[in-house]
Structures are given as C-alpha cells and as structure tokens.
Design a protein around this motif. Structure first.
Motif, mmCIF file in Angstrom:
data_model
loop_
_atom_site.group_PDB
_atom_site.id
_atom_site.type_symbol
_atom_site.label_atom_id
_atom_site.label_comp_id
_atom_site.label_asym_id
_atom_site.label_seq_id
_atom_site.Cartn_x
_atom_site.Cartn_y
_atom_site.Cartn_z
ATOM 1 N N SER A 1 1.338 -1.223 -0.037
ATOM 2 C CA SER A 1 0.058 0.211 0.261
ATOM 3 C C SER A 1 1.140 0.858 0.073
ATOM 4 O O SER A 1 2.053 1.395 0.704
ATOM 5 N N VAL A 2 0.255 1.890 -0.784
ATOM 6 C CA VAL A 2 1.218 3.068 -0.875
ATOM 7 C C VAL A 2 1.290 4.810 -0.594
ATOM 8 O O VAL A 2 1.319 5.334 -0.405
ATOM 9 N N LEU A 3 -0.177 4.567 -0.800
ATOM 10 C CA LEU A 3 -1.704 5.576 0.068
ATOM 11 C C LEU A 3 -1.514 5.081 1.044
ATOM 12 O O LEU A 3 -2.190 4.734 1.716
ATOM 13 N N LEU A 4 -1.420 6.729 1.692
ATOM 14 C CA LEU A 4 -1.647 7.026 3.345
ATOM 15 C C LEU A 4 -3.104 6.565 3.823
ATOM 16 O O LEU A 4 -4.225 6.838 2.995
ATOM 17 N N ASN A 5 -3.287 5.494 5.096
ATOM 18 C CA ASN A 5 -4.705 4.721 5.320
ATOM 19 C C ASN A 5 -5.358 4.490 4.539
ATOM 20 O O ASN A 5 -6.392 3.780 4.174
ATOM 21 N N GLY A 6 -3.996 3.434 3.231
ATOM 22 C CA GLY A 6 -4.188 2.317 3.007
ATOM 23 C C GLY A 6 -5.522 2.899 1.444
ATOM 24 O O GLY A 6 -6.283 1.401 1.397
ATOM 25 N N ASP A 7 -5.533 3.829 1.381
ATOM 26 C CA ASP A 7 -6.467 4.649 0.388
ATOM 27 C C ASP A 7 -6.800 3.721 -0.940
ATOM 28 O O ASP A 7 -7.262 3.742 -1.482
ATOM 29 N N ASP A 8 -5.536 2.999 -1.399
ATOM 30 C CA ASP A 8 -5.209 2.115 -2.427
ATOM 31 C C ASP A 8 -5.790 1.211 -2.871
ATOM 32 O O ASP A 8 -4.795 0.427 -3.594
ATOM 33 N N ALA A 9 -5.996 0.369 -1.302
ATOM 34 C CA ALA A 9 -6.494 -0.679 -1.059
ATOM 35 C C ALA A 9 -7.864 -0.992 -2.416
ATOM 36 O O ALA A 9 -8.581 0.263 -2.425
ATOM 37 N N PRO A 10 -7.833 -2.093 -2.589
ATOM 38 C CA PRO A 10 -8.664 -2.401 -3.308
ATOM 39 C C PRO A 10 -10.192 -2.083 -3.650
ATOM 40 O O PRO A 10 -10.623 -2.359 -2.972
ATOM 41 N N THR A 11 -11.033 -1.023 -4.354
ATOM 42 C CA THR A 11 -12.441 -0.179 -3.539
ATOM 43 C C THR A 11 -12.755 -1.002 -4.875
ATOM 44 O O THR A 11 -12.461 -0.954 -5.771
ATOM 45 N N CYS A 12 -14.194 -0.911 -4.666
ATOM 46 C CA CYS A 12 -15.335 -0.840 -6.139
ATOM 47 C C CYS A 12 -16.141 0.556 -5.267
ATOM 48 O O CYS A 12 -16.836 0.644 -6.646
ATOM 49 N N VAL B 1 8.068 15.938 -3.850
ATOM 50 C CA VAL B 1 7.988 15.226 -3.362
ATOM 51 C C VAL B 1 6.683 15.707 -1.868
ATOM 52 O O VAL B 1 6.230 15.207 -1.265
ATOM 53 N N ILE B 2 7.158 17.257 -2.123
ATOM 54 C CA ILE B 2 6.202 17.664 -0.989
ATOM 55 C C ILE B 2 4.967 17.901 -1.084
ATOM 56 O O ILE B 2 4.203 16.852 -0.378
ATOM 57 N N LEU B 3 4.446 17.642 -2.278
ATOM 58 C CA LEU B 3 3.417 17.598 -2.957
ATOM 59 C C LEU B 3 2.686 16.303 -2.871
ATOM 60 O O LEU B 3 1.605 15.863 -2.446
ATOM 61 N N MET B 4 3.647 15.102 -2.729
ATOM 62 C CA MET B 4 3.464 13.833 -2.465
ATOM 63 C C MET B 4 3.138 13.553 -0.616
ATOM 64 O O MET B 4 2.409 11.751 -0.606
ATOM 65 N N SER B 5 4.209 14.196 0.039
ATOM 66 C CA SER B 5 4.665 14.100 0.792
ATOM 67 C C SER B 5 2.709 13.781 1.744
ATOM 68 O O SER B 5 2.193 12.846 3.101
ATOM 69 N N GLY B 6 1.616 14.740 1.178
ATOM 70 C CA GLY B 6 0.173 14.292 2.435
ATOM 71 C C GLY B 6 -0.637 13.471 1.907
ATOM 72 O O GLY B 6 -1.450 12.954 2.391
ATOM 73 N N SER B 7 -0.515 12.872 0.525
ATOM 74 C CA SER B 7 -1.281 11.177 0.248
ATOM 75 C C SER B 7 -0.280 9.972 0.694
ATOM 76 O O SER B 7 -1.049 9.314 0.431
ATOM 77 N N PHE B 8 0.835 9.844 0.123
ATOM 78 C CA PHE B 8 1.676 8.958 0.245
ATOM 79 C C PHE B 8 2.498 8.644 1.480
ATOM 80 O O PHE B 8 2.908 9.522 1.451
ATOM 81 N N THR B 9 3.437 7.508 1.346
ATOM 82 C CA THR B 9 3.671 7.023 2.567
ATOM 83 C C THR B 9 5.357 7.049 2.439
ATOM 84 O O THR B 9 5.638 7.498 1.506
ATOM 85 N N LYS B 10 5.898 7.147 3.310
ATOM 86 C CA LYS B 10 7.111 7.493 3.494
ATOM 87 C C LYS B 10 8.337 6.877 2.899
ATOM 88 O O LYS B 10 8.700 6.706 2.387
ATOM 89 N N ARG B 11 7.939 5.475 3.112
ATOM 90 C CA ARG B 11 8.000 4.247 2.328
ATOM 91 C C ARG B 11 8.436 4.091 0.663
ATOM 92 O O ARG B 11 9.756 4.266 0.202
#
Lengths: 258, 568
Positions: free
Chosen positions: B342-353, B528-538
């Motif tokens: 999972s790369v999005l914070l809060n697992g937003d990219d978990a497969p969703t419908c 990088v700063i733009l991504m930091s709000g949505s993506f995991t540090k890893r």
C-alpha cells in the motif's frame, strides 16, 4: 422549524476563492501576469480563474450547510498567495493597470509591419520578423522580436554586416561581462518559463562614452553591425554605436523565446 | 439567550456499552441529560424518554429533546450516537429552532477500541470523524493514541486522539476550547512573514522574492488544478472497475499503456501526481500508475515542443529526451512490480469498488459495506461489474437529502427492502456537484504542499542565483550529479525546463544537461512535498532512490558510449 444559520467557514472559503478567481481574471485582462509568467500561460490562468470561481460557487451553494467542525487553516493555501499577489502588484505599481491594454511596442510602428524578413536560423526557419529594410540597410528591432533577431544575426551575421541596427534595452556594463571598457549591452530580460528563470539577452555594443551611461537605464541605441578585431586574429560581432538615447521603459517587461 | 445555552456533548462509536461507559466516567456535570439514539429502536409506547427512536424525523427528534431540556433544569445534554446513524442527521436535529435556542453543540467524541485504517475506511465513519473533536482509544496507550492521531488527522486536522486511560487529557479536551486551529493559522502567517523578513535582511529584495514565488505559483497552479480536475473526473465519471478492465492485465502491457497515457495527456509534474493517486484509487496496478506518473511530465507534446525549440530545433535532443523518459519510466515502473505494498496513506489504494468497503478478497461476498453492515449483501460482487449490490438498511435516511452516509443514492424502495445502487442512477447535476466537491476537497488537500514546495524552491533559487550559469565541470559523473541536484532543488516546470537546462549547462557535457531534463520532471522538491500529503514515506523514499538510480545509470551509460556525439 429549523434554524438557518450561515456557515462562516463556507462563507470564508467562498470569499477567498472568489477573490482569487477574480485576481486571476484581473491578471489576465490587465496583462499584469506578464510580470510573472509568459504570455502562453494566459489560457491556463483563465482556466484557473474559472475553476476557482466554480469552487467559490460551490461554497456559496453550501452557505447554510450545518457542520460542527469549521476549518479555516486550509484557506491559507489561497490566502497567502492572494496577499503576496496584492503586495507584489502594489510594490510594482501595477494596481492601476488598465483592462485590455493596447499592445504598445515603441519600435513596432505601422511601417515595420510591411518590412519583413524571413528567418533562416535552424529551428526558426520560416518565422517572419519585422523592421527589416534591405534598401536602406537598416534593422529596427521590434521589442517582441528581440530574441529572434538576436538568434538570426548571431547564427549567421554575414548577411547583416554593415546594417544599421536600432534596438532598445537596459544598460548592462559591468566589468565582468565587458572587460574591454568601451562596450556594454542594451539588454532585455528573456523569460522562458516564469520570473524565476530570467536571462539577459542583447547585442554587444561598442561605445566610447560607456562611462557616461547609467547602469540599468533604458536606452535606444543605433549603430552599425561590425565584426571587430579583438586581438590575436579573433573577431567579434558588435554594434558600433552612433547614437544612444535614453528612453522610457517598455510596457512589456520581458521578451520571450516563442 | 445564546450565552445561556447549555452544552451538548455527543458520544459516537460502534459499541453502545463503550459509549455509556465513557459518559459514566467523563461526565462531570451536576445534572446532565443522557439521551440514547440507537439505530434499532422503534417508537412504541414503552420506549423511555431518554431513548430517541431512529425513525423520528430530525425536526421531531429535536423538538422532543428541547421539551426534555425545558422540563428539567439540566446543565448539559449528553447524546449517545450510534455509528449506524449518519452524523448529518444529528447536526440537522440540533438545528431545530427550539433546541438551538436552548443548546449548543460543544464537543463530538468518538470512542473506539482501536484505530486502524480499516475501521476508518467506512464512509459514514469518515464523515463522522470529519465532525469530531476527540478520538478516544479504549485499548491503547499514548503511543497508540499518537498513531491514531496520525490516522485521523487527514480527515480532521484539529482532532485530538487520546488514550482512555489518560483521563485528565480527555477531560481537558472536553472542557477546553479548540484553539489549535487559531494557533496553527497564526503560526503559518507569522512564519511566512518571518521568512520574508529574513530574506530581505539577507540582501534578497522583497519584491524580487515575492515575484519569484508568484511566478512559480502562477505557472504551477493552473496545471495543478488541471490535474485535480482530471483526477476528480476519473473518480466521479469513470465507473468502478472500468480502468481495471481497460488497463492491460500483463505487467509490460500495463506499463506501456501508462506510457501511452503520459504521451496523450498534456500535463506536467504538478498535475500528474493527483492523476496518479486517482488511478491507484481506481485499482490501476502500481507499476502501470508509476510508469504513467514518471513518463507524463517528460514525454507529453508540450514538453517535446519546448525541448525542440530550446535546442535550436534539434529533433535528436528532443527524441533522446523522450526516449530516456520512456525507458526510465518503464524501468522505474518495473521496480514497483514486486511486492507492491500500500502506497497511499490510510490505505486508500486498497482495492475498492467505489463504495469504500473492505474486501476480504476480490469477488468474495463477505464484503463489509461502508454503512457498517456485513449481512444481506448480494453474493455476486466482483470488480468486473458495475457495483450494484443490494442490502437491507435498518438505519434511517434523512428526509430531505436521503443521505445515510453510505455514499449512495436511492433509486427505489422495493418490497424486499431498499434497492440501492452505489454511485449510479444520478443525474448530471448531481455528478457535476460531486465533481466540484471532489475537486475542492482534493485541491485544499494538496495546495498547501504545493505552496510549501514553491516556497522552498524559491529560497533555493534566490540563494543559488547567478552561480547556476557559471558552473564548469569536465567530469561527466560530477557534472551529472550537480545538474540532477539542481533539477531536484529548483523544481522547474517540465514544460519549460529545457531552456533553463540548456543555459545552465552551457559549459557542461551534454550528458549532464540530459540528466537535468530527464530527472527533474520525475522527482523534485516540489513533487516530494506535494506527494507527502498522500503517500507513505516508504514509497516516496523508494521512488526517489529508484528514479535517481535509473535515470543516472541510463543517461551515464548512454553518454559514455558516445550518444552525446550523435545528438550534439
């Protein structure tokens, strides 16, 4: 009966987005944006204005939305640039810029429109430039075409040697760039992307009274394009000046490469 | 009248017993009115006054509470609010004129046993959290509370998360006023002012500093808005599962599709990030989405044209840059093909419908709906289909909006129960409103990071200034490293960095200029700063390292083998 109360967070959000949207419109309509970005950004600025106004519209339609948490901090994302924009335009004296200003190029007279030259330089071949008078062997460089005339003449100077060139620019005469002592350049600032990427471009001019010129003063210069010996068998293209007149700063603050 | 209004405290959560315990432990009022609003209680004669049936319309419920408040000399109202009921119903209820005149909502508290991204995924819980002041964690210590704060603050940045055991802190939040927002607001303004003052003291002209900042902002903002609009359109108009269907299933095919998308869409790096996020949320495989994000800012037509002109209409430079863009994006994409987490914070990219329920496995029937109900789902539920499962709704819907918090509209009510089609059956006005709302939310989510990114790159540009054009390095490796560092720090727009690269690298090897033009659009400070709000540090760290390595190695190898002579 339900109590209808204005949601202050939505009101603030709507107002900030509205101000920013109109700010973008104002930047476009007064051409003030050219102090910050290139003219090709204009359609995108109008798009941004429409998007921000739509966002403001959404906020106003939700003016009576009931929420417990009212957030304002996120508005700083628009508020900070808005304040900086107001301060910056105020410092630059742009507040009174007229809407739909006429394109006033000091060297782009009606006559110049008929005196055209077709560029040969690689990459720009076919582009039509103005101010070229072959019979009188003169080139009057229109402000908006400064970069292209420079490119054309410096790419292959031979067809233009002996031509009398008239151009406008700001005096750049520091010893780092002009160690000769009798040279300077009337430069224009070339904007490639935005005000963060400015480069000075201009013809190298030879003038015996360089010391009398004030740095950064706006001047209109006229002289002959000449290959000057610089010693050791090397030659350099310069405009050997006949006249240098001070003039007003042009309306268009920058020149562009397209 | 308004000053004498008594405070209302709302206690939310999934477990009734926990909510009741919270009231018993933390209510310090002399004479509080405790009201329960369970989802499954109907209005019968035996229902006690302190139990509000869920079926009551908000207006009637509000008037009933107002009558109770007026009848007794209460000093506070404590409302027990079931998770199954939408929080908007509560807020509407409190707007009942008679109740509004006597009560004011003071705090909304959510009690939970633990905080995991899964439990916060459900749409009604998210909506509730957006209106919460306090998140109380029953089974956890301060550390767990800090973790919970990290999870919930993207939804409500001013929310406090506190461990139940920290009773003094819980009491302080309940009694105190929320000054966090005011402090943050003031701090940001003071910080901006201090930064400008510091720069002007360091001999940087204030007007020049502001002009550089605004120049970059005006250049970047429209593209960011464009990207967000595209991203929102994908979220709202593209049916769930469509992109998964359209994107080739094979790894390489998916990545090539990503490259093609990057070629077609004229967007720069600011715009590609929101679209990338949107693609992930729609279930596009990570390698393909990464390939798109990396490729789009380099190989799109605007960038190709600007490169062509910058290098004196030399098509070889343009084609070489484009070739590196395609090659590097595919190689970077491949690096994310293995073990994609999972790369999005809060697992937003978990497969969703699209209806935000958790999925045991794709196609499994035991999905938990956003509304919190796990039973009665249509057993046929795959992501290959338009999402339209049926479920019985024991909870009530707002009369006016028909909203139950589960993000669906209500096409019809059948004898078997309400037949609900998630995100379908809405008219164009609804969709456009949703598009605008999505657009607005996403804009405010990322705009602050854009602002910070531009601020940082402005300061760097001012500090480095004219030294940039006078760099001289004969060694290709050193020159490439310097130019890549410049590309990273300056955060130039990819649509016009070619001219800057050419001027900066006038006395540098062509390989160094190419590395500037290849690496810069892929990763820079602003991105990088733009991504930091949505993506995991890893993920961000891996992306930076992989992108740097891939672009450095490919450009170095190619130019060491003599590519410079071919294109010069």
């Amino acid at each position: 009966m339900m109590k209808r109360t204005v949601n202050p967070a939505r009101l603030a959000e709507g107002c900030v987005a509205l101000l920013m949207g109109f700010g973008f419109l104002w930047l476009g309509l007064t051409r003030t944006f050219q102090h910050y970005v290139t003219p090709r950004t204009l359609p995108y600025l109008y798009f941004a204005a429409v998007a921000l106004l739509a966002m403001a519209g959404l906020s106003f339609t939700k003016l009576f939305e009931v929420t417990h948490i009212r957030r304002y901090t996120h508005l700083l994302a628009l508020l900070i640039p808005l304040v900086l924009l107001a301060a910056s335009t105020n410092m630059e004296g742009l507040w009174n810029s007229p809407l739909f200003p006429a394109n006033s190029d000091a060297l782009k007279t009606a006559t110049l429109q008929n005196e055209t030259y077709t560029m040969q330089a690689d990459g720009y071949a076919g582009r039509v430039l103005h101010g070229y008078d072959e019979s009188n062997r003169t080139i009057t460089v229109p402000e908006s075409e400064t970069f292209f005339w420079l490119t054309e003449i410096y790419t292959d100077p031979s067809p233009f040697l002996g031509f009398t060139v008239t151009t406008v620019g700001q005096v750049l005469k520091d010893a780092k760039h002009f160690p000769e002592g009798n040279c300077f350049s009337p430069v224009r600032k070339l904007m490639t992307c935005c005000v963060a990427d400015l480069y000075s471009v201009g013809f190298k001019c030879q003038y015996d009274q360089v010391q009398a010129l004030s740095a950064d003063a706006w001047v209109m210069v006229t002289g002959k394009l000449t290959m000057v010996d610089t010693g050791g068998g090397a030659q350099e293209l310069r405009i050997v000046l006949d006249t240098v007149k001070t003039c007003a700063a042009p309306d268009e603050p920058y020149v562009y490469a397209y | 009248m308004r000053n004498s209004r008594i405070p209302v405290y709302v206690v939310c959560g999934a477990q009734a017993e926990m909510r009741r315990n919270f009231f018993r432990e933390f209510c310090k009022h002399q004479k509080p009115l405790w009201l329960e609003c369970p989802a499954n209680v109907t209005d019968t004669e035996g229902t006690p006054a302190w139990r509000l049936p869920a079926e009551l319309p908000p207006l009637e419920a509000g008037e009933r509470i107002a009558a109770l408040v007026q009848a007794g000399a209460y000093d506070a109202v404590w409302l027990d609010w079931d998770d199954a009921l939408p929080i908007d119903r509560l807020l509407t209820m409190l707007q009942t004129r008679s109740l509004y005149e006597h009560c004011r909502l003071r705090k909304v508290v959510r009690c939970a046993a633990e905080a995991t991204s899964d439990t916060l995924m459900a749409q009604n819980v998210r909506r509730q959290l957006e209106q919460c002041d306090l998140y109380v964690l029953r089974d956890g210590d301060r550390r767990a509370a800090a973790k919970a704060r990290h999870l919930v603050q993207p939804l409500q940045p001013d929310m406090e998360a506190v461990a139940w055991a920290d009773s003094r802190e819980v009491a302080a939040v309940l009694e105190g006023r929320n000054v966090l927002q005011g402090v943050r607001f003031t701090f940001v303004l003071v910080a901006v002012g201090a930064l400008l003052a510091a720069l002007s003291r360091l001999n940087f002209s204030l007007s020049n500093t502001m002009a550089v900042f605004l120049g970059t902002y005006l250049q970047a903002l429209p593209f960011l808005l464009l990207g967000i609009l595209l991203s929102s359109a994908i979220q709202v108009f593209v049916p769930a599962g469509f992109l998964q269907r359209v994107f080739p299933k094979k790894l390489l095919g998916g990545m090539l599709f990503g490259v093609l998308g990057g070629f077609i869409l004229p967007i720069c790096d600011c715009a590609s990030i929101p679209v990338f996020r949107s693609l992930l949320r729609k279930g596009v495989p990570l390698p393909a989405a990464v390939t798109f994000m990396i490729a789009a800012p380099i190989i799109n037509p605007v960038v190709m044209l600007s490169t062509y002109y910058a290098f004196g209409c030399n098509p070889r430079v343009m084609l070489t840059r484009m070739g590196f863009g395609v090659l590097c994006s595919v190689l970077v994409g491949l690096c994310f093909a293995w073990n994609p987490k999972s790369v999005l914070l809060n697992g937003d990219d978990a497969p969703t419908c699209g209806c935000a329920h958790g999925h045991a496995e794709e196609g499994e029937p035991d999905a938990t709906c956003a509304c919190g109900y796990t039973d009665e789902h249509d057993p046929i539920h795959t992501h290959e289909q338009e999402h339209s499962h049926k479920h019985v709704h024991p909870h009530e819907h707002d009369e006016d909006t028909q909203a139950c918090g589960c993000e669906h509209t209500h096409a019809s009510v059948t004898a078997e129960g309400p037949s609900l089609r998630h995100k379908t059956g809405r008219n164009i006005t609804d969709r456009l409103t949703e598009l605008l709302e999505h657009f607005r939310d996403e804009f405010f989510e990322v705009a602050r990071f854009l602002l910070i990114g531009i601020g940082v790159s402005t300061v760097l540009q001012l500090i480095m200034g004219s030294n940039l054009t006078s760099m001289r390095f004969d060694n290709l490796v050193v020159a490439m490293l310097v130019m890549m560092a410049m590309a990273f720090l300056l955060s130039l727009c990819s649509s016009s960095d070619a001219v800057v690269g050419k001027n900066m690298g006038a006395s540098l090897p062509m390989g160094a200029v190419m590395s500037f033009m290849v690496f810069g659009p892929m990763i820079d400070v602003k991105n990088v700063i733009l991504m930091s709000g949505s993506f995991t540090k890893r993920f961000m760290l891996k992306l930076m390292l992989v992108t740097f390595t891939v672009s450095f190695v490919t450009v170095y190898v190619a130019f060491s083998l003599g590519l410079g002579a071919l294109i010069g």
